[in-house]
Design an enzyme around this catalytic site. Sequence first.
Site, mmCIF file in Angstrom:
data_model
loop_
_atom_site.group_PDB
_atom_site.id
_atom_site.type_symbol
_atom_site.label_atom_id
_atom_site.label_comp_id
_atom_site.label_asym_id
_atom_site.label_seq_id
_atom_site.Cartn_x
_atom_site.Cartn_y
_atom_site.Cartn_z
ATOM 1 N N GLY A 40 -83.781 23.299 -5.340
ATOM 2 C CA GLY A 40 -83.609 23.624 -6.751
ATOM 3 C C GLY A 40 -82.405 22.914 -7.346
ATOM 4 N N ASP A 41 -81.777 22.037 -6.570
ATOM 5 C CA ASP A 41 -80.676 21.225 -7.088
ATOM 6 C C ASP A 41 -80.673 19.941 -6.272
ATOM 7 O OD1 ASP A 41 -78.310 20.430 -8.428
ATOM 8 O OD2 ASP A 41 -77.639 22.499 -8.592
ATOM 9 N N ASP A 42 -79.581 19.164 -6.324
ATOM 10 C CA ASP A 42 -79.574 17.870 -5.648
ATOM 11 C C ASP A 42 -79.875 18.013 -4.145
ATOM 12 O OD1 ASP A 42 -78.733 16.712 -8.104
ATOM 13 O OD2 ASP A 42 -76.687 17.335 -7.666
#
Length: 482
Positions: free
Chosen positions: A267-269
């Site tokens: 859900g992020d990098d």
Amino acid sequence: MESLNTIPFLSSQKLKTLWLVAVVVGVIGVAEGRNGRNWYESLYSGREYSAISNNRAHSASIKDFGGVGDGKTLNTKAFREAMNNLSKYSAHGGAKLIVPAGKWLTGSFNLTSHFTLFLHKDAVLLASQDINTWPLIPPLPSYGQGRDTSGGRCISLIFGSNLVDVVITGNNGTIDGQGALWWQQFRSKKLKYTRPYLIEIMHSDQIQISNLTLLNSPSWNVHPVYSSNIIIQGLTILAPVKSANTDGINPDSCTNVRLEDNYIVAGDDCVAVKSGWDQYGIKYGKPTKQLIIKRLTCISPYSAAIALGSEMSGGIEDVRASDITAVHTESGVRIKSAIGRGGYVKNIYVKGLRAHTMKWVFLMSGDYGDHPDNHFDPKAFPVVAGINFRDVVADNVTMAGKMEGISGHPYTGVCMANVTIGMAKNGKKPAWNCSNIQGVASGVVPPPCNLLHSQGPVKPGMCDLPPKKLEIHNMEELEFQN
Ligand SMILES: *[C@@H]1O[C@H](CO)[C@@H](O)[C@H](O)[C@H]1NC(C)=O
Ligand SMILES: *[C@@H]1O[C@H](CO)[C@@H](O)[C@H](O)[C@H]1NC(C)=O
Ligand SMILES: *[C@@H]1O[C@H](CO)[C@@H](O)[C@H](O)[C@H]1NC(C)=O
Ligand SMILES: *[C@@H]1O[C@H](CO)[C@@H](O)[C@H](O)[C@H]1NC(C)=O
Ligand SMILES: *[C@@H]1O[C@H](CO)[C@@H](O)[C@H](O)[C@H]1NC(C)=O
Ligand SMILES: *[C@@H]1O[C@H](CO)[C@@H](O)[C@H](O)[C@H]1NC(C)=O
Ligand SMILES: *[C@@H]1O[C@H](CO)[C@@H](O)[C@H](O)[C@H]1NC(C)=O
């Protein structure tokens, strides 16, 4: 540091791995301080040291400490007792803790030196959901405060500090952070403290994390910080693509790190390279450098396959990424910074990026904002220089590049060679938007913005990885015996 003279010197023929790790940290520190040499140069001064070991003299099961793998019994006490007990073997050949098949609900526990945590293929560590009793630790000095809130930080599920020679591995066993509750509390701004990570290792040397599946971390998954000589390989990291800040792997103020064969849905990098935040990171001054990222596969529709920053105030230097596959990401490689960060991002090499479906292949921002407080130095400009891309193929791309430096402080030395971008049907025109950057380009399709000066046909070696390999590149992988 006192435990360093107890590193188990190779006793077993079976131990294939010989980490040619340099002289023990203390000596390195002296060598660096005195001669300004890199630790890996001191390798060639004739002495070989073994380090990470998977052969431990002592081995125990979590069941020996009263652990119950029924998914319901809380095993925090069992894990802490196990660690207490096994830490006694650090200076006597080291220890291994085996987690057998089963579901092991537990709160946080701390690792010890010369230690292996081994998860059976059907072992699942389940993080306790009792978030109000989660132990707190102080903010990181290079951040000045917690990442979510200004208070303390919840300790990570698996935590270690001041360790040497630690392996966290298994036959692809699972660590499940059960993060949904944390994401929801974070989003509704109910948290008083920064969320825990799944694994955080601080101030440590010779760490391997491998062959595991990590699920649903409350926040970042794997966070090595202020540490060196780290191999992270063969992880499957999965979190819902809309979960809050579930970064995959975040090397933060670390030296000599190799990430390879990791598969990340986040859900992020997927990989976020960091080194501290604004005035706190500048003051702490510890860069991330000599980082290899190989054979990474990333799915993260709202974030980057590899991000540099945004916390980069201690500097990020000599990052070599190769053979990167981004299946559906927002961007390929992203540089995030802002006025107030200071620090630098320099000598970054990306070779062999394949991407399918993304908004921007190249994304650089100089106005990321996001400060710990209002006391950042408005004259602390980040230096971004020497950013190299070679052999990039992407398709179904909305915009080839959005590359924005800082007015009066441009990002320099951007180099692109052999880049072929297939635009999406509804792709933006122009395909590039550049400001405050300087650099060169060869063989880039569609033709790049004017700030990247065309150099004619692609020449061998252009924008390529440096020919001299990093020492961490040569460290052999461990061969595990059960
Ligand atoms: C803990 O360590 C001691 C040795 O110091 C050992 O005798 C004891 O059996 C261990 N406890 C367990 C539960 O393994
Ligand atoms: C784990 O380490 C942290 C930080 O050093 C410490 O605050 C905490 O008490 C330790 N927890 C246990 C169970 O030893
Ligand atoms: C990783 O786990 C898989 C699945 O259990 C196993 O077959 C493999 O041997 C392990 N690899 C290593 C390097 O331990
Ligand atoms: C580990 O398990 C994950 C999730 O089940 C799977 O996708 C992956 O291929 C496995 N990796 C290995 C090395 O077996
Ligand atoms: C350009 O990149 C492609 C794919 O990444 C590769 O097959 C090809 O050899 C490269 N060409 C040059 C001139 O390096
Ligand atoms: C191309 O990207 C769009 C999103 O921009 C996506 O909806 C579509 O499915 C992608 N097409 C293919 C063939 O993957
Ligand atoms: C380029 O980016 C700038 C800054 O974000 C924006 O103001 C401008 O409209 C963009 N230009 C194009 C042609 O997209």
